[in-house]
Design an enzyme around this catalytic site. Structure first.
Site, short mmCIF file in Angstrom:
data_model
loop_
_atom_site.label_atom_id
_atom_site.label_comp_id
_atom_site.label_asym_id
_atom_site.label_seq_id
_atom_site.Cartn_x
_atom_site.Cartn_y
_atom_site.Cartn_z
N ASP A 87 93.60 21.58 13.68
CA ASP A 87 92.58 20.74 13.86
C ASP A 87 92.68 20.24 11.99
O ASP A 87 91.38 20.17 11.13
CB ASP A 87 91.10 21.41 13.32
CG ASP A 87 91.51 22.11 15.29
OD1 ASP A 87 91.39 21.13 16.09
OD2 ASP A 87 90.25 22.91 15.07
N LYS A 120 96.53 16.81 12.01
CA LYS A 120 98.57 16.21 12.40
C LYS A 120 98.36 14.56 12.98
O LYS A 120 99.06 14.46 13.30
CB LYS A 120 98.71 17.87 13.41
CG LYS A 120 98.35 18.50 12.05
CD LYS A 120 100.04 19.37 12.92
CE LYS A 120 98.69 19.99 14.61
NZ LYS A 120 97.14 20.84 14.07
N GLY A 152 94.21 19.39 20.24
CA GLY A 152 93.24 17.91 20.65
C GLY A 152 94.07 17.24 19.57
O GLY A 152 93.26 16.98 18.31
N HIS A 153 94.74 15.61 19.25
CA HIS A 153 94.68 14.68 18.71
C HIS A 153 93.65 13.42 18.92
O HIS A 153 93.69 13.11 19.28
CB HIS A 153 96.54 14.94 18.08
CG HIS A 153 97.49 16.14 17.87
ND1 HIS A 153 98.55 16.05 18.14
CD2 HIS A 153 97.21 17.58 18.11
CE1 HIS A 153 98.75 16.54 17.38
NE2 HIS A 153 98.33 17.74 17.45
N GLN A 196 98.48 22.74 17.42
CA GLN A 196 97.49 23.81 16.25
C GLN A 196 98.22 24.19 15.05
O GLN A 196 98.75 22.87 13.93
CB GLN A 196 98.29 25.28 17.07
CG GLN A 196 97.34 25.46 18.13
CD GLN A 196 98.20 24.74 19.25
OE1 GLN A 196 99.58 24.70 19.85
NE2 GLN A 196 96.89 23.66 20.04
P1 IMP Z 1 94.65 29.65 22.96
O1 IMP Z 1 95.52 28.41 22.04
O2 IMP Z 1 93.84 28.75 23.79
O3 IMP Z 1 94.93 30.78 23.99
O4 IMP Z 1 93.79 30.04 21.91
C1 IMP Z 1 93.87 31.05 21.28
C2 IMP Z 1 93.45 30.57 19.39
O5 IMP Z 1 93.77 29.34 18.77
C3 IMP Z 1 92.02 30.64 19.53
O6 IMP Z 1 91.55 31.06 17.86
C4 IMP Z 1 92.01 29.07 19.35
O7 IMP Z 1 90.31 28.37 18.89
C5 IMP Z 1 92.90 28.18 19.24
N1 IMP Z 1 93.64 27.38 18.54
C6 IMP Z 1 94.12 26.84 19.95
N2 IMP Z 1 94.09 25.43 19.96
C7 IMP Z 1 93.83 25.26 18.97
C8 IMP Z 1 93.79 23.62 18.10
O8 IMP Z 1 94.47 22.65 18.48
N3 IMP Z 1 93.17 24.04 17.07
C9 IMP Z 1 92.44 24.68 16.65
N4 IMP Z 1 92.58 25.83 17.01
C10 IMP Z 1 93.19 26.16 18.61
#
Ligand code: IMP
Length: 436
Positions: A12, A15, A39-40, A228
């Site tokens: 977040d 990017k 989520g971009h 991420q």
């Molecule tokens: P998962 O990727 O859904 O398995 O989540 C694992 C961890 O990564 C959690 O803490 C999510 O909140 C975090 N996470 C996954 N995608 C994002 C992102 O795009 N931005 C911020 N945190 C993320």
């Protein structure tokens, strides 16, 4: 000259905006890890678009956008995004002229989403919840590594798909019924839906590795769009509170099938402060210690998840963690985002070390348990007040206290800030160095 964009924190960081800017000069934009957990958010001409799976570069006409082998691919989400982009008039011809999906990418299926949800509910009972996005990302990567995953290419091979799906469901249903007390998943509807989506996906399916290699040979500019952030990397992040992919720049190689010599720049994206969603250690978090400041930053910075809408946890900029991110990614430059959000604060803090049981640490500890217990050592710096909203052409047009903030960051982490963003729009950007 090819560029990798990576998140330098817990995701977040903004990017999407940098990818959108750099895409203007690239020919190919490729996603190499993660899935629709990303989520971009992009604001172009005042219109907001949120993309979870399709590379953000799609908003520029004439670019090829690729989803490579390292991504976990949810076909249903893919078509939702394609259709919404088509409605906004983004495509001049067929969407499959510009969006290509790797044959080797692994598919997220309904039972992955279900397992993600059930695991989180189960873990919550023992306070072991990760706080995932519940999009099935982790379970899909587990299947890939366990060698029972279903790849995009399988969706258009009915007999092979049948065998693989039967095998996968056999195991999944034992877990669902006996560990989680849930209903078993029926083979038939999942199989039919896979065939339907596979058929629809045919024009998009390609050997993306070969396409990228051809682009490389033609000296076309490739932009690797990370999702991420470094501290969510499965190897280098705050394990086990991480995502299940290689979010660092090395992931761009395994996630596409190109070698390291394909890369010339690695640009890390960081906010002027820090946020995190989900659970896990966060040394500079100020939710409890400076509640009002956290709430103010969250409100001004609109710090709510683009994928889940969850409020993001807020804290000061952690230079120890940022330096670590610079190292594990081999960063060549930093993009500093959302400095405008801090305008209203007279004083700001920068974390320059940690204290663990009275011992000073100058680098990130490997144990998540230690990181949970460290106390940040802060340096207090002056805030910079008002910030010109747009149209800045030189660093010297910005407040001196802000320039000092940048200099401190650069001196600590050892790379230069190459881009400053002071708002969501394309025009609210100062590029100090052209990466292309
Ligand atoms: P998962 O990727 O859904 O398995 O989540 C694992 C961890 O990564 C959690 O803490 C999510 O909140 C975090 N996470 C996954 N995608 C994002 C992102 O795009 N931005 C911020 N945190 C993320």
């Amino acid at each position: 000259m090819n560029v990798v964009i990576v998140g330098a924190q817990w995701g977040d960081e903004g990017k999407g905006k940098v990818v959108d800017l750099y895409s203007a000069k690239a020919s190919v934009i490729v996603r190499y890890q993660g899935g629709n957990n990303a989520g971009h958010t992009l604001v172009v001409g005042g219109k907001k678009t949120v993309l979870h799976l399709i590379p953000s570069g799609v908003l520029h006409a004439g670019k090829r956008c690729m989803i490579a082998n390292g991504v976990v691919f949810d076909p249903a989400v893919f078509f939702e995004e394609v259709e919404s982009l088509a409605e906004s008039g983004v495509f001049k011809g067929a969407p499959s002229d510009v969006i290509w999906v790797s044959e080797r990418a692994h598919v997220i299926l309904p039972y992955h989403r279900l397992l993600d949800k059930l695991r989180e509910e189960h873990a919550a009972k023992s306070k072991g919840k990760i706080g995932t996005t519940v999009r099935g990302i982790g379970p899909a990567y587990e299947d890939k590594v366990a060698r029972r995953g279903i790849q995009v290419i399988d969706l258009i091979r009915p007999e092979l798909l049948k065998t693989k799906l039967i095998r996968a469901l056999e195991e999944k249903n034992i877990l669902l019924k006996h560990l989680f007390g849930a209903e078993a998943v029926d083979f038939e509807p999942v199989y039919k839906e896979c065939l339907r989506l596979g058929e629809k996906l045919k024009p998009y399916i390609r050997d993306v590795r070969a396409d990228l290699t051809a682009a490389l040979k033609n000296k076309e500019k490739i932009l690797f769009e990370g999702a991420q952030g470094t501290l969510l990397d499965v190897d280098h992040g705050t394990y086990p509170f991480v995502t299940s992919s290689s979010t660092v720049s090395g992931g761009a190689m395994t996630g596409t099938g190109l070698g390291p010599s394909a890369i010339s720049e690695v640009i890390g994206i960081t906010k002027a402060y820090t946020t995190r969603v989900g659970t896990g250690p966060f040394p500079t978090e100020i939710e409890v210690t400076e509640k009002e400041t956290a709430e103010k930053i969250r409100a001004i910075g609109a710090e709510y998840g683009a994928t889940t809408g969850r409020p993001r946890r807020v804290g000061w900029l952690d230079l120890v963690a940022l330096k670590y991110a610079v190292e594990v990614n081999g960063m060549t430059g930093l993009a500093l985002m959302k400095s405008d959000v801090l305008c209203d604060f007279k004083e700001l803090r920068l974390c320059v070390a940690y204290d663990l049981d009275g011992k000073r640490l100058n680098s990130l500890p490997s144990s998540g348990e230690d990181l949970e217990r460290v106390k940040p050592v802060y340096e207090t710096v002056k805030g910079w007040g008002a910030f010109p909203a747009a149209g800045i052409t030189k660093l010297s047009e910005l407040p001196q206290d802000f320039i000092d903030y940048i200099k401190k960051i650069e001196a600590f982490v050892g790379v230069s800030v190459v881009l400053i963003s002071s708002g969501p729009g394309r025009e609210q950007t100062l590029e100090l160095k052209q990466v292309w």
